[in-house]
Structure formats: C-alpha cells, structure tokens
Scaffold this motif. Structure first.
Motif, short mmCIF file in Angstrom:
data_model
loop_
_atom_site.label_atom_id
_atom_site.label_comp_id
_atom_site.label_asym_id
_atom_site.label_seq_id
_atom_site.Cartn_x
_atom_site.Cartn_y
_atom_site.Cartn_z
N ASN A 1 0.83 -1.21 0.00
CA ASN A 1 0.00 0.00 0.00
C ASN A 1 0.86 1.25 0.00
OD1 ASN A 1 -2.24 -1.58 0.03
ND2 ASN A 1 -2.63 -1.34 2.25
N LEU A 2 1.92 1.22 0.80
CA LEU A 2 2.81 2.37 0.84
C LEU A 2 3.42 2.62 -0.53
CD1 LEU A 2 4.75 1.85 4.23
CD2 LEU A 2 2.71 3.23 3.81
N ASN A 3 3.82 1.51 -1.18
CA ASN A 3 4.44 1.65 -2.50
C ASN A 3 3.48 2.27 -3.50
OD1 ASN A 3 6.70 0.54 -1.44
ND2 ASN A 3 6.37 -1.52 -2.30
N ALA B 1 3.75 5.78 -5.46
CA ALA B 1 3.74 5.81 -6.92
C ALA B 1 2.67 6.75 -7.45
CB ALA B 1 3.53 4.39 -7.46
N ASN B 2 1.50 6.74 -6.80
CA ASN B 2 0.39 7.55 -7.25
C ASN B 2 0.58 9.04 -7.02
OD1 ASN B 2 -1.83 6.08 -8.45
ND2 ASN B 2 -1.89 4.93 -6.52
N PHE B 3 1.19 9.38 -5.85
CA PHE B 3 1.12 10.77 -5.42
C PHE B 3 2.45 11.50 -5.36
CE2 PHE B 3 -2.75 8.88 -3.41
CZ PHE B 3 -3.68 9.62 -4.12
N ARG B 4 3.54 10.82 -5.66
CA ARG B 4 4.82 11.49 -5.38
C ARG B 4 5.04 12.74 -6.21
NH1 ARG B 4 8.55 9.79 -9.34
NH2 ARG B 4 7.71 7.96 -10.38
N ARG B 5 4.39 12.82 -7.38
CA ARG B 5 4.58 14.03 -8.18
C ARG B 5 3.83 15.23 -7.59
NH1 ARG B 5 3.95 10.21 -11.62
NH2 ARG B 5 5.78 9.49 -12.78
N GLU B 6 2.65 14.94 -7.03
CA GLU B 6 1.83 16.05 -6.50
C GLU B 6 2.23 16.45 -5.09
OE1 GLU B 6 -2.42 14.86 -6.98
OE2 GLU B 6 -1.38 13.19 -7.98
N TYR B 7 2.57 15.46 -4.27
CA TYR B 7 2.76 15.73 -2.85
C TYR B 7 4.19 15.46 -2.42
CZ TYR B 7 -2.33 15.00 -2.91
OH TYR B 7 -3.65 15.05 -3.20
N ILE C 1 -9.03 13.81 -3.51
CA ILE C 1 -9.97 14.87 -3.12
C ILE C 1 -9.90 15.11 -1.61
CG2 ILE C 1 -12.42 15.47 -2.94
CD1 ILE C 1 -12.74 13.97 -5.66
N ALA C 2 -9.88 14.01 -0.87
CA ALA C 2 -9.84 14.15 0.59
C ALA C 2 -8.58 14.88 1.04
CB ALA C 2 -9.92 12.77 1.25
N ILE C 3 -7.46 14.52 0.45
CA ILE C 3 -6.19 15.16 0.85
C ILE C 3 -6.19 16.64 0.45
CG2 ILE C 3 -3.69 15.23 0.38
CD1 ILE C 3 -3.76 12.17 0.26
N SER C 4 -6.74 16.92 -0.72
CA SER C 4 -6.79 18.31 -1.16
C SER C 4 -7.67 19.16 -0.23
CB SER C 4 -7.27 18.36 -2.61
OG SER C 4 -7.81 19.62 -2.89
N LYS D 1 -11.45 1.15 2.92
CA LYS D 1 -10.38 0.40 2.26
C LYS D 1 -10.98 -0.65 1.35
CE LYS D 1 -6.34 -0.55 3.99
NZ LYS D 1 -5.28 -1.14 4.83
N PRO D 2 -10.36 -1.01 0.32
CA PRO D 2 -9.14 -0.40 -0.22
C PRO D 2 -9.44 0.95 -0.85
CG PRO D 2 -9.95 -2.11 -1.70
CD PRO D 2 -10.85 -2.12 -0.51
N TRP D 3 -8.53 1.89 -0.67
CA TRP D 3 -8.80 3.25 -1.15
C TRP D 3 -8.65 3.34 -2.67
CZ3 TRP D 3 -4.29 4.93 -3.39
CH2 TRP D 3 -3.08 4.45 -2.88
N ASN D 4 -9.41 4.32 -3.20
CA ASN D 4 -9.17 4.57 -4.62
C ASN D 4 -8.54 5.93 -4.78
OD1 ASN D 4 -10.78 6.68 -5.70
ND2 ASN D 4 -12.27 5.28 -6.58
N GLU D 5 -7.76 6.05 -5.79
CA GLU D 5 -6.86 7.20 -5.93
C GLU D 5 -7.60 8.54 -5.91
OE1 GLU D 5 -4.30 6.84 -9.34
OE2 GLU D 5 -3.92 9.00 -9.26
N ASP D 6 -8.72 8.62 -6.64
CA ASP D 6 -9.43 9.91 -6.75
C ASP D 6 -10.04 10.34 -5.43
OD1 ASP D 6 -8.73 10.32 -9.35
OD2 ASP D 6 -10.50 9.27 -10.14
#
Lengths: 368, 137
Positions: free
Chosen positions: A18-20, A24-30, A116-119, A107-112
C-alpha cells in the motif's frame, strides 16, 4: 487556496504494498512520507512538518485511532484521515471521540477519493494556520493596546494627582480667600478629569472582559467604593449608610458591576444640595435566589422630570454647575443592559434621587 | 533625643516629594524624614547604614511605583534579596496607579503592607501608624 507549496502528506500503513502504491500515485503532486508503523510515524513527525496524515486503522501494535490520539498533544495541526473497513464501527466512534478525525475513507482506497480528501484536508490545514496567525496578531494587538491604555492612563493621571496634592497643601497653608476659591475651582476640574480617566479605563476593561461568573461580595465592593471618598475633602458633612443583605452566592461580570456601583455612588455623593444641613448617601443591597437589587439614594439636588430619560444619554449633563463628564450614567445603563438587568430612576427636584438596579444571576446579554 | 520613627520616601517627582515632605512635616512633626529620588540612592543609603551599625528607629518606607531605571517593584525585589537592609522597616507603595496588575502585585508582595493612593493623605498614613503602634490615638 492551496499555494504553490506541495502538500506534505504522511501515510501510515503496515502493508508495504500500500505504501508503495501510494508513493507511486502521489509522489509528483505531494511531498510524500510513508511509515510502516507508529514508531516510524513518530520519527517522521519529529523531523518534518506535515499538513495531512493518512493512517490505516488496522495495524499490529497500535491502531490508527490510537496513533492519532498519541500525536495530538505534540502535533495537533495536521489534518487526520483514517482508512478503515466497513465493519469497524467501533473504530469510527473512537475516531470521532478520541482521534479527532477529519474524514474516513474505506479500504481499499481509490486514488481519486483519496486525492480529493487530501486536497480538502490541505485547504483546512491552510485555513486553520491562517486563523492561528490572525489570532496571534490579534492577541498581540490586544496586548499592545492594553499597555498603551494603561501607560496613557498613568501618564495622564500622575500629573493630575500631583496637582490635587498641591491643592491640598495650598488649602492648608494659604489663607487668602480669593486664592482658596481658585484652588477649589482647580480642584473641581481636576476631579472631573480624573473621573473621566477612570470611566474610560473601566469602559475599556469591560469591553474585553468576558467572564460573567465572577462571585461578587457586595459588602466588600460597596465598602471599597466608599473608601474612595473617605479622605475626599468634598465628602465633608456627608453621611454614608450601607446595608447589604447577601446570603446567597451571586455571580456576574465584576468589572461591569463595579462601573454601575462606582458611578451611581459617585453621583449620589457629588450632586449634593448645599442648602441642606448634611448630605446623605444610602446604599441598600438585597440578594436572593432570583436576583440582586441595588438601591442607591441621596438627599441631593434631584433631577427635573423632563430630564430623567436624557440623563442616560452619552455626554448629556443635567447639572449646569456640577462637574460631570456626561459619560457616567451612559456607562451605567450600558453595563446594566449587558448584564440583563434593569435600572429605575426616581427623583424629586430639591429632595433627592434614588436609583434602583435589578440584576439577574450571571449571564451576558448580547447587545443588539 | 532621637525621633520616635522615621519616614523614608523614594519618588522621582519633585512635586510629589514636596507634597509628601511638607504634609509629613505638618502632620507628623515627631518623625524624622529622609527623601531619595531613586532606588539606587535608597539602597546606597541602606548599605552605608549597615556599616555604621547604628540602630535606627522604626522606619516607614514609602515607595513610588513608576520611576525610571528602578521601579518600586524592582526595589522591592532587591530588598527581598537583602532582607538585612530592611530590619525594623514597614514598606508601603505610594502611587497613583489604577492598573489592576499593580494593585494585585502589591497584595501579592509579602514585603508590601499596603498600596497607599496618591495624592498622599496624612490620614491614611496615620491609620497605619496607629495600627503599628508608632503613634497613639
């Protein structure tokens, strides 16, 4: 809302996969930090400032809620998101009560959903920080105003008090009646100015004193107001009487009550009728379970009927001769209203004046 | 013959010193008065007195609060650390302050017996002297 700065996110999950994928999903944005357990999470918080923390509920050793609970005292600012399975209703309840969670994501979380939640969480983080900054600068402004008001009041008052001391000395040492008359006039104006300074300070104090639950000892308060007049040369030939019946506790805003008592007593003392043999100031206080009633009366000059409403207006002065700032009764009325009470005025010209103030047990009434 | 008690005043204002000294002379002729314009002067005097080892009469110390350099409360703190300077001494603050924080500090300071309000009133000091037994009614 979000500035150019990358959102700093800490993600805690005991599954490396999950960490990986989060990374992979968010490292460019965050700016992504990941931790496999609570201990690593603590370490990261110690070394980095983060805006948002996402934690898995089910981890060996410490649950997500327990983790949040453990960091709140030291790191209250990051916005907390909990990842949890449907079945974990217990976790949801605990999360609300103990972990102060902003959002649950299943869980399992989905990217979108997570994005949105993080934003949104970031927006909240920024807004809170901004509010915090504003509070700090507001507090600073208050403190500065405080210092300003008190230092001005001291700088105004110290020379005034010196003048009044010199006048007292002069009264003892000078015998020329003309000179004495001039000293008396000066003295009256000094007293008036001093009263004005007191009123300003009291009003200032009462505007940012929000306690309405200070226990009041009426007897002590009345005595301390009388005390101010004990050595006042204008209080010669004046009889002070006080009767206080207080057997129940009474709570209210003490600064406002002080304004009411000191102004009414000061007026009763001031507007004396020199045609009479002696001047009399009476204070009667009765406190019961329902309310406190304060009556302050004098045998002074009295107030004309047509002026009885006007005396409560700002800067209105009834007596032409007497020294008043026109502020006292306005402040009294304002304080009575704010305390949810009522004030009545009875007066007969040439016979005297009676004010009756009725106050409920402590609560604030917000001005319209 | 030595005087029965002393009144020691510290005040930076010339006019306030004049008021107190003249009123004291008039109301308490039996008192010996000493007047200082700063805390430094006061402390210097108290130190020099220690060397001379002469016992002084009961002493009333009147301290103004707002003074440049050493405030009345700064003086109190120094005296607190050097209690040998204030043997047989009763300390009062004498100020025109209406700041609640000053009033509170006066009542929190064990060394301060009372805050006396300016302008100086001989009657208020008289009450204290009676209470201390330094004068008779």
């Amino acid at each position: 809302m979000s500035s150019e700065r990358k959102t700093r996110v800490l993600y805690i999950d005991d599954e490396q996969n999950n960490l990986n994928s989060f990374r992979a999903n968010f490292r460019r944005e965050y700016e992504v930090h990941v931790a496999l357990n609570a201990e690593e999470g603590h370490q990261i918080l110690k070394e980095n400032i983060v805006d948002v923390i996402v934690a898995d509920q089910r981890m060996p050793g410490m649950t997500g809620v327990e983790f949040f609970e453990s960091i709140i005292p030291d790191y209250p600012d990051p916005i907390r998101i909990l990842l949890t399975g449907y079945a974990d209703i217990e976790a949801v309840i605990n999360a609300i009560n103990k972990g102060q969670i902003y959002k649950f994501i299943s869980k399992p979380w989905n990217e979108d959903t997570l994005r949105i939640a993080i934003s949104n969480a970031r927006d909240i983080f920024d807004a809170r920080q901004e509010l915090k900054q504003k509070n700090i600068s507001l507090q600073k402004a208050y403190d500065e105003l405080d210092r300003f008001v008190y230092s001005v009041s001291h700088d105004l008052r110290a020379p005034l008090v010196s003048i009044s001391g010199v006048i007292q000395l002069a009264r003892q040492e000078v015998s020329d009646p003309k000179a004495l008359e001039y000293f008396d006039m000066t003295g009256q104006m000094v007293d008036k100015l001093d009263e004005f300074i007191h009123n300003i300070i009291n009003y200032y104090k009462s505007t940012h004193d929000y306690t309405f639950e200070t226990p009041i000892d009426f007897d002590k308060m009345v005595k301390s107001v009388f005390e101010d007049y004990r050595y006042n040369p204008n209080a010669r030939n004046t009889r002070f009487n006080a009767e206080v019946n207080q057997n129940v506790e009474f709570k209210t805003n003490d600064v406002k009550l002080q304004i009411i008592l000191s102004n009414l007593i000061s007026n009763a003392f001031k507007f004396k009728d020199i045609a009479k043999d002696f001047h009399e100031v009476n204070v009667y206080v009765e406190v019961d379970e329902e309310r406190a009633v304060v009556e302050i009366s004098d045998n002074g000059v009295g107030i004309r009927e047509e002026n009885r409403e006007k005396v409560f207006q700002m800067f209105y002065r009834d007596a032409k001769e007497n020294a008043g700032s026109g502020l006292g009764l306005y402040l009294v009325k304002e304080a009575v209203t704010r305390l949810g009470g009522e004030i009545e005025l009875q007066s007969i010209l040439g016979e005297g004046t009676r004010f009756k103030v009725t106050l409920p047990h402590g609560r604030e009434v917000i001005a319209e | 013959m030595s005087k029965s008690f002393e009144i020691v005043l510290v005040d930076d204002s010339f006019i306030d010193r004049t008021i107190v000294s003249r009123m004291v002379a008039r109301s308490f002729p039996e008192a010996e008065t000493r007047i200082f314009i700063s805390g430094h002067e006061l402390i210097q005097f108290l130190m020099s007195e220690l060397d001379s080892a002469v016992q002084h009469a009961p002493r009333i110390l009147l301290l103004d609060i707002y003074m440049p350099d050493l405030s009345g409360f700064d003086i109190i703190n120094q005296l607190n650390e050097n209690q040998n300077l204030i043997a047989n001494t009763y300390i009062y603050m004498l100020s025109s302050t209406i700041d609640d924080r000053d009033i509170e500090e006066c009542s929190n300071q064990p060394l301060v017996r009372k805050l006396l309000n300016k302008p100086f009133q001989p009657k208020s000091l008289k009450e204290e002297l009676l209470e201390l037994g330094l004068i008779n009614a």
